[in-house]
Design a protein around this motif. Sequence first.
Motif, PDB file in Angstrom:
ATOM      1  N   GLY A   1      -7.965   0.318   9.578  1.00  0.00           N
ATOM      2  CA  GLY A   1      -8.416   0.695  10.913  1.00  0.00           C
ATOM      3  C   GLY A   1      -7.711   1.920  11.445  1.00  0.00           C
ATOM      4  O   GLY A   1      -6.820   2.496  10.804  1.00  0.00           O
TER       5      GLY A   1
ATOM      6  N   ASP B   1     -11.377  -0.882  19.723  1.00  0.00           N
ATOM      7  CA  ASP B   1     -11.933  -1.396  18.467  1.00  0.00           C
ATOM      8  C   ASP B   1     -11.412  -0.512  17.338  1.00  0.00           C
ATOM      9  O   ASP B   1     -11.778   0.651  17.238  1.00  0.00           O
TER      10      ASP B   1
ATOM     11  N   THR C   1     -12.095  -0.184  14.445  1.00  0.00           N
ATOM     12  CA  THR C   1     -13.059   0.296  13.448  1.00  0.00           C
ATOM     13  C   THR C   1     -13.797   1.547  13.894  1.00  0.00           C
ATOM     14  O   THR C   1     -14.568   2.117  13.117  1.00  0.00           O
TER      15      THR C   1
END
Length: 559
Positions: A337, A411, A413
Amino acid sequence: MLKRAGFLILSILMVMLYHPPPAGAAEVILHDSFDNTDYVDLNKTSAYVNTAQGYVSLPMQAMPSALAMKEFGYEYAVVTGEGINVYSYDDATGKMTKNPALSVPTVTSAIGVAVRQDAPDIWALTSTSLTLYKFNGSQMATSPNLQVTGLTDVIAVSAWSDADKAAVLTRSGTVMIYDASGGSLVPAITFSTGLSDPVAISVVPGTPDIVVAAGDAFYYYVYDDATGNYVRNGLRDTTGLNGVVSASSSPGAVGILDNRGVSYFLQDDTGGYRSAVALSASPISGPVALSLKPGAYDYAVLTREGEVKYYTYDDDTGSVTENPALEVTGLTLSSSGYLHPKDYYSKVVTTGEVYNTIRLTVNQDLPPGTSVTWYVSSDGGITWSEVTPGSWVAVNPGNRFAVHAVLDTTDVTVTPKIFEVILEVSKLKITDLKITAITYPPGAPEQPVVDPPITTFPVTVYAGSRVQFQVTTTGLATQVVAQFSDGQLVILMPRDPSLPETNTWVGEYQVSPEAPDGTTIAVTFTASDSGGRQAYLVQNPFLIVQGNVASFSKVMLTQ
């Protein structure tokens, strides 16, 4: 009366329709599309600058040990999204070729890899585990007793060249050494470096010594037989580095990878290290990990674009050169990530004069859950003002401008991306005084026609005349006031109430009907902004009174 009213309407229309060119208009002092790093302050920027595709983003999980070279032949292991791949040079094809038997395809979430030089052993580090893989005659294999799980905050791994031992570095600066010599992987030594920003670790081949790199230095640790632990050898420490992302060592040498490329250091006669420019290489776009080939001046660099770049020393040129035959491209990197928050800083731009108004224009992509917060400094980065892109805003007067952005995400991602940054500067100014209409009092033998607007002063008028005028401001003026020498005060109205950086202000002044013949009238315009700053324009004389309607004196316009 109808004639006078018609002229006033015509005059007002002239004022509304006439758009003079801006005076002292804004200046673009920074325009960066990130196709290079010429305008990026790499010493402060922790975000990832992709010059190949032209954007700034959050960096992926750091992987300073995602590449490990073997000493003999041409072979290296690379962490990828498809597993840990081992590549060897194939004499038949003249290329680096993946060796499936020595690769570990099952480990797709590794962040680091280390190799033993005298055996085909591979250490795989993930964000929570360390595993030793051994060659069983046909493929790489492991067992539960060769794995440690439950690790946290690990950054990098390095291995002994002649033993089943590995050192793991954590974000807290702790070094944990694991030993599998007895057939099971067990913790052997743990010590704290005390570093607040550890980056990478490298066991010096052929020795138990360890190099630990931080963001701005590398430190040398030697094993103390008397205590059975590690102590720092300050003589071999090297400081003054910037933006370190990876490090690797070889006997008598340390390689440092930063956002610009590789800096190579050789041990000198005093026992310390000195920079070897001939063995260094830059620029390298998107560097991730560095690995030195033990016993040689060769080294390889893994990049964000999925390339392994290979560098060898060329005796003819006396410097390192890239060797495409030993490189691999098209890799998909492993990732845990995006790291966040991270910062982008522009270099400081020095202007020739002082400005106090700026507009920041950006081209950015903000997926859901991501953000970019923008700041501008006018004093070289000492103080910062948060700004909203697209709007003109007042800042502290200065001539050393810089832009700062904080990229963040909820997030891991997804990442925000900045594709373009434009910084314009301006300053509060008031210029371009013009008379756009003159109306004589009733009874005058004629009415003047002002076309084009008058810009040469003084202008001769009757006593009792009405004079319409305008001025131009730059720098976000919120008010313009005209103070006449006869005591009259006129508040001008903006043509565009939205407060653009360049605006036109209009007003009307009436000469006193009792003004004596020959009276000169001066005017001082004061422009103010929301921060209380002011700019001035003085016209002295502005008007000259010559006669009045009762005397039917001939009125002359002086332009």
